[in-house]
Design a protein around this motif. Structure first.
Motif, PDB file in Angstrom:
ATOM      1  N   VAL A 155       5.234   1.209   0.014  1.00 62.92           N
ATOM      2  CA  VAL A 155       4.519   1.124  -1.258  1.00 62.92           C
ATOM      3  C   VAL A 155       3.881   2.459  -1.609  1.00 62.92           C
ATOM      4  N   VAL A 205       7.183  -3.472   3.855  1.00 61.99           N
ATOM      5  CA  VAL A 205       7.542  -2.808   2.602  1.00 61.99           C
ATOM      6  C   VAL A 205       6.934  -1.414   2.529  1.00 61.99           C
ATOM      7  N   VAL A 243      11.915  -2.447   0.182  1.00 68.42           N
ATOM      8  CA  VAL A 243      11.714  -3.541   1.134  1.00 68.42           C
ATOM      9  C   VAL A 243      12.442  -3.164   2.415  1.00 68.42           C
ATOM     10  N   GLU A 281       7.236  -9.696   4.900  1.00 65.34           N
ATOM     11  CA  GLU A 281       8.054  -8.495   4.693  1.00 65.34           C
ATOM     12  C   GLU A 281       7.331  -7.227   5.148  1.00 65.34           C
ATOM     13  N   VAL A 306       3.353  -7.463   4.812  1.00 65.33           N
ATOM     14  CA  VAL A 306       2.801  -8.393   3.821  1.00 65.33           C
ATOM     15  C   VAL A 306       2.449  -9.707   4.509  1.00 65.33           C
ATOM     16  N   ARG A 356       2.351  -0.139  -5.743  1.00 62.31           N
ATOM     17  CA  ARG A 356       3.671  -0.388  -6.346  1.00 62.31           C
ATOM     18  C   ARG A 356       4.710  -0.477  -5.243  1.00 62.31           C
ATOM     19  N   LEU A 357       5.558  -1.494  -5.334  1.00 61.59           N
ATOM     20  CA  LEU A 357       6.612  -1.682  -4.335  1.00 61.59           C
ATOM     21  C   LEU A 357       7.703  -0.630  -4.538  1.00 61.59           C
ATOM     22  N   THR A 413       3.874   2.320   4.676  1.00 66.41           N
ATOM     23  CA  THR A 413       4.682   1.154   5.038  1.00 66.41           C
ATOM     24  C   THR A 413       3.723   0.107   5.588  1.00 66.41           C
ATOM     25  N   SER A 432       1.325 -11.961  -6.334  1.00 69.48           N
ATOM     26  CA  SER A 432       1.464 -10.650  -5.704  1.00 69.48           C
ATOM     27  C   SER A 432       1.362 -10.781  -4.187  1.00 69.48           C
ATOM     28  N   ILE A 472       0.370  -6.233  -4.016  1.00 71.64           N
ATOM     29  CA  ILE A 472       1.664  -5.596  -4.277  1.00 71.64           C
ATOM     30  C   ILE A 472       2.580  -6.555  -5.033  1.00 71.64           C
ATOM     31  N   ALA A 491       6.258  -8.130  -3.701  1.00 78.04           N
ATOM     32  CA  ALA A 491       6.375  -8.231  -2.237  1.00 78.04           C
ATOM     33  C   ALA A 491       6.126  -9.673  -1.804  1.00 78.04           C
TER      34      ALA A 491
END
Length: 455
Positions: free
Chosen positions: A46, A44, A63, A42, A15, A59-60, A12, A23, A35, A38
């Motif tokens: 991943v 997120v 959220v 945020e 961003v 890769r996301l 986690t 990205s 990412i 994203a």
């Protein structure tokens, strides 16, 4: 680095920023992770993918804390298609991010923190703005697919609708795809180098409403030609030009060398401001005419023309900026390395009754010194180079002959910043930079910069 990020790790992260390709950027103890999907601000979850020495990709998955600027993308294939990068970000926030992107490279690469970077000039309606669509066709599992390529691949994301292109392009893409087998036409297969239809290109004059359709085919002769022409005319009765381009090569390049008129005339007309342009199947012409007018008016404003100036337009293309400038200058000299573009430029000058614009084919760094050797003296130089920026020799030519003002139109803020630094070191001063949003929903931003010779 005390923390090592490994492939397949689930993390986690917070961003912090966006890259130039849209990205999200998060840092794990200083190690950047890129990412897609994203947004700044945020939190997120991943999964780490590829890891390199200085950065990695992830890769996301989820959220956890969304940005207040996150919206639901209106396009149903947005997450697969590589055409747009920012539909999940509100348009107001897109413009703020693009200004930040330009500000960042002007500070970091050009090292010009005091130069004003103005807010981005955006669109009132940032949808359906493209006047040109290039749509690939293919056969997959016995059916025809068409749409746009998935990011960084040659896999076509099948769709009948693209909400940044014209409604006519949507209609043609969808109808042609669903009727092709009915009329006995097959789509091209890259692997086997078989199948007739490679691409459909639709061009629309925004001001005139004229429409050109180009069929890119593997071979010159195909028996379904008349049926396809009638089908296109039934879908878009206002079509004024149907062309065939033949590309028999094993290549990713869209166009081949031979173009044939199947119906109507071999060009369409469009206008930007008061200037008319003749656009053929392969002409370079900006895809967002509404914002092109904004961009060119900005260039004209920075050129500060009073009617007595001699102007150079390097990388002049089909004369779009040159003819804008010619309305206010004494004389404009355009240079472009593509001979066909110069022929188009001369024809466009004639079309508009403009007699003070002159065009020559060749490399700007070769042609400009010859103009000076002939005794011509220029007050303003305008450049609108490709994404790679100005040729090093052209920059040295500018520094040698020292026109009073340089107006730099750029489609790549990074190479703009690099070239501004070179021109600054050679005796110019960057006064200001105005970004213009030519491609809403994408991560691209164009700019116009004004430089003046230091006293």
């Amino acid at each position: 680095m005390s923390f090592i990020v490994n492939q397949n790790d689930r993390l986690t992260v917070h961003v912090e920023d966006l890259t130039h390709d849209g990205s999200g950027v998060a840092k794990v103890e200083g190690y950047p992770l890129f990412i897609p999907g994203a947004l700044p601000g945020e939190d997120v979850e991943v999964q780490v993918g590829k890891t390199l020495k200085n950065y990695g990709f992830a890769r996301l998955l989820d959220v956890k804390k969304p940005s207040p600027d996150r919206i639901t993308p209106p396009c149903h294939v947005f997450w697969e298609c590589g055409g747009c990068q920012l539909q999940h970000l509100s348009y107001e926030a897109q413009l703020i991010q693009k200004q930040k992107q330009v500000r960042d490279v002007i500070d970091r690469i050009a090292k010009l923190p005091d130069v004003p970077v103005h807010p981005v000039k955006g669109m009132e309606d940032p949808w359906r703005y493209r006047n040109k669509s290039q749509i690939p066709f293919a056969e997959r599992d016995g059916k025809v697919v068409s749409g746009f390529y998935k990011s960084k691949t040659h896999h076509i994301v099948d769709t009948d609708v693209c909400i940044i292109q014209s409604a006519e392009a949507d209609e043609l893409m969808s109808t042609l795809k669903h009727k092709m087998h009915e009329i006995g036409l097959d789509a091209y297969n890259e692997k086997t180098h078989r199948g007739m239809l490679r691409h459909l290109i639709v061009r629309k004059g925004k001001a005139t409403g004229e429409i050109m359709v180009v069929l890119v085919t593997l071979k010159k002769k195909f028996p379904q030609k008349e049926a396809v022409v009638e089908l296109i005319k039934s879908v878009v009765p206002e079509v004024t030009s149907i062309m065939q381009n033949v590309n028999g090569e094993k290549t990713n390049v869209i166009f081949g060398n031979e173009t044939i008129c199947l119906y109507g005339k071999s060009f369409i007309i469009d206008t930007i401001g008061d200037i008319q342009f003749e656009i053929s199947a392969r002409s370079f012409y900006q895809v967002n005419p509404a914002q092109t007018e904004v961009l060119y008016k900005q260039a004209l404003d920075y050129a500060q023309l009073t009617g007595g100036e001699m102007v150079i337009d390097a990388y002049c293309g089909i004369g779009t900026i040159s003819l804008f400038l010619a309305q206010k200058a004494k004389e404009v000299y355009g240079v472009e390395i593509v001979p066909q573009a110069i022929e188009d430029a001369k024809r466009n000058a004639e079309l508009n009754g403009i007699t003070n614009a002159y065009f020559e084919s060749g490399a700007a760094e070769d042609v400009i010194p010859r103009w000076y050797a002939e005794g011509k003296r220029f007050d303003v130089l305008v450049v609108d180079p490709p994404r790679k920026g100005c040729d090093e020799k052209l920059l040295q030519t500018i520094l040698k002959y020292k026109p009073k003002r340089v107006v730099y139109v750029s489609c790549n803020p990074g190479t703009l910043a690099r070239d501004l630094r070179i021109l600054e070191d050679g005796g110019y001063q960057t006064k200001e930079v105005q970004p213009v949003d030519m491609f809403p929903q994408s991560s691209h931003v164009e700019c116009v910069a004004l430089l003046t010779l230091k006293e």
